[in-house]
Design a protein around this motif. Structure first.
Motif, mmCIF file in Angstrom:
data_model
loop_
_atom_site.group_PDB
_atom_site.id
_atom_site.type_symbol
_atom_site.label_atom_id
_atom_site.label_comp_id
_atom_site.label_asym_id
_atom_site.label_seq_id
_atom_site.Cartn_x
_atom_site.Cartn_y
_atom_site.Cartn_z
ATOM 1 N N LEU A 24 0.837 -1.200 0.000
ATOM 2 C CA LEU A 24 0.000 0.000 0.000
ATOM 3 C C LEU A 24 0.874 1.253 0.000
ATOM 4 N N LEU A 25 1.938 1.233 0.794
ATOM 5 C CA LEU A 25 2.832 2.389 0.878
ATOM 6 C C LEU A 25 3.522 2.684 -0.455
ATOM 7 N N ALA A 26 3.641 1.673 -1.317
ATOM 8 C CA ALA A 26 4.263 1.877 -2.628
ATOM 9 C C ALA A 26 3.469 2.878 -3.464
ATOM 10 N N TYR A 27 2.174 3.006 -3.196
ATOM 11 C CA TYR A 27 1.323 3.928 -3.948
ATOM 12 C C TYR A 27 1.095 5.245 -3.212
ATOM 13 N N LEU A 28 1.374 5.286 -1.934
ATOM 14 C CA LEU A 28 0.972 6.414 -1.091
ATOM 15 C C LEU A 28 1.428 7.766 -1.625
ATOM 16 N N LEU A 29 2.676 7.886 -2.001
ATOM 17 C CA LEU A 29 3.202 9.160 -2.508
ATOM 18 C C LEU A 29 3.466 9.094 -4.010
ATOM 19 N N TRP A 30 2.587 8.411 -4.719
ATOM 20 C CA TRP A 30 2.691 8.229 -6.151
ATOM 21 C C TRP A 30 4.051 7.640 -6.509
ATOM 22 N N TRP A 31 4.742 8.205 -7.465
ATOM 23 C CA TRP A 31 6.008 7.635 -7.946
ATOM 24 C C TRP A 31 7.133 7.780 -6.936
ATOM 25 N N VAL A 32 7.060 8.731 -6.040
ATOM 26 C CA VAL A 32 8.131 8.937 -5.064
ATOM 27 C C VAL A 32 8.254 7.726 -4.138
ATOM 28 N N SER A 33 7.140 7.286 -3.571
ATOM 29 C CA SER A 33 7.192 6.122 -2.679
ATOM 30 C C SER A 33 7.505 4.849 -3.461
ATOM 31 N N GLY A 34 7.088 4.799 -4.729
ATOM 32 C CA GLY A 34 7.435 3.648 -5.565
ATOM 33 C C GLY A 34 8.938 3.511 -5.733
ATOM 34 N N ILE A 35 9.604 4.615 -6.038
ATOM 35 C CA ILE A 35 11.058 4.587 -6.207
ATOM 36 C C ILE A 35 11.756 4.276 -4.890
ATOM 37 N N ILE A 36 11.286 4.884 -3.812
ATOM 38 C CA ILE A 36 11.896 4.641 -2.501
ATOM 39 C C ILE A 36 11.821 3.161 -2.140
ATOM 40 N N LEU A 37 10.654 2.545 -2.324
ATOM 41 C CA LEU A 37 10.515 1.131 -1.967
ATOM 42 C C LEU A 37 11.259 0.224 -2.942
ATOM 43 N N LEU A 38 11.387 0.639 -4.202
ATOM 44 C CA LEU A 38 12.216 -0.135 -5.132
ATOM 45 C C LEU A 38 13.663 -0.166 -4.655
ATOM 46 N N LEU A 39 14.124 0.947 -4.112
ATOM 47 C CA LEU A 39 15.498 1.019 -3.626
ATOM 48 C C LEU A 39 15.699 0.279 -2.305
ATOM 49 N N LEU A 40 14.691 0.309 -1.430
ATOM 50 C CA LEU A 40 14.860 -0.237 -0.090
ATOM 51 C C LEU A 40 14.460 -1.708 0.065
ATOM 52 N N GLU A 41 13.399 -2.113 -0.616
ATOM 53 C CA GLU A 41 12.890 -3.478 -0.428
ATOM 54 C C GLU A 41 13.719 -4.469 -1.240
ATOM 55 N N LYS A 42 14.236 -5.471 -0.569
ATOM 56 C CA LYS A 42 15.114 -6.447 -1.223
ATOM 57 C C LYS A 42 14.481 -7.827 -1.389
ATOM 58 N N GLU A 43 13.468 -8.168 -0.586
ATOM 59 C CA GLU A 43 12.962 -9.544 -0.572
ATOM 60 C C GLU A 43 11.586 -9.738 -1.207
ATOM 61 N N SER A 44 10.640 -8.893 -0.891
ATOM 62 C CA SER A 44 9.246 -9.121 -1.280
ATOM 63 C C SER A 44 8.999 -8.801 -2.750
ATOM 64 N N ASP A 45 8.694 -9.834 -3.521
ATOM 65 C CA ASP A 45 8.359 -9.636 -4.932
ATOM 66 C C ASP A 45 7.055 -8.859 -5.084
ATOM 67 N N LEU A 46 6.101 -9.092 -4.173
ATOM 68 C CA LEU A 46 4.821 -8.395 -4.228
ATOM 69 C C LEU A 46 5.025 -6.891 -4.045
ATOM 70 N N VAL A 47 5.793 -6.510 -3.056
ATOM 71 C CA VAL A 47 6.041 -5.089 -2.789
ATOM 72 C C VAL A 47 6.828 -4.473 -3.935
ATOM 73 N N ARG A 48 7.842 -5.163 -4.410
ATOM 74 C CA ARG A 48 8.648 -4.634 -5.515
ATOM 75 C C ARG A 48 7.797 -4.473 -6.784
ATOM 76 N N PHE A 49 6.875 -5.410 -7.026
ATOM 77 C CA PHE A 49 5.977 -5.302 -8.169
ATOM 78 C C PHE A 49 5.113 -4.049 -8.057
ATOM 79 N N HIS A 50 4.486 -3.860 -6.884
ATOM 80 C CA HIS A 50 3.625 -2.687 -6.704
ATOM 81 C C HIS A 50 4.434 -1.391 -6.759
#
Length: 121
Positions: A24-50
């Motif tokens: 859910l947080l991947a969408y919260l700040l539009w593309w900004v949170s998407g990029i942040i979670l792409l950089l930080l999340e290493k394990e969850s394929d679901l989170v990285r996909f979103h």
């Protein structure tokens, strides 16, 4: 209507959050949170996909809204319509991610799956 995942089915991410909350947080700040979670999340394929899907949808949408907002009348109308579309996609994306669903938006979902394997940060 699908319910949120139960406590037993939730997986923790590398950041220590429940997978559905981080999705859910991947969408919260539009593309900004998407990029942040792409950089930080290493394990969850679901989170990285979103996170990837959020970035693919909202970065071009945000740029288009900014460009059209400088064009009087017709541009303003188009920018408002794009903003409305963005709001709808934002809500649907957050709800689907919170439900633990790997929901694919047209075009962006396929791109997110393809690019996810190529983006290793």
């Amino acid at each position: 209507m699908e319910e949120a995942p139960t406590e037993a089915s939730l997986k923790r991410t590398s950041l220590g959050l429940d997978e559905n909350v981080e999705g859910l947080l991947a969408y919260l700040l539009w593309w900004v949170s998407g990029i942040i979670l792409l950089l930080l999340e290493k394990e969850s394929d679901l989170v990285r996909f979103h996170a990837m899907q959020s970035t693919i949808i909202f970065l071009p949408l945000w740029i288009a809204i900014k460009i059209f907002s400088y064009i009087p009348l017709l541009g303003w109308i188009i920018a408002d319509l794009l903003g409305l579309i963005g709001l709808i996609v934002w809500i649907v994306g957050m709800v689907k991610a919170y439900q633990g669903e790997r929901y694919k938006f047209p075009i962006a979902g396929d791109l997110a799956e393809q690019w996810l394997g190529k983006v290793e940060v």
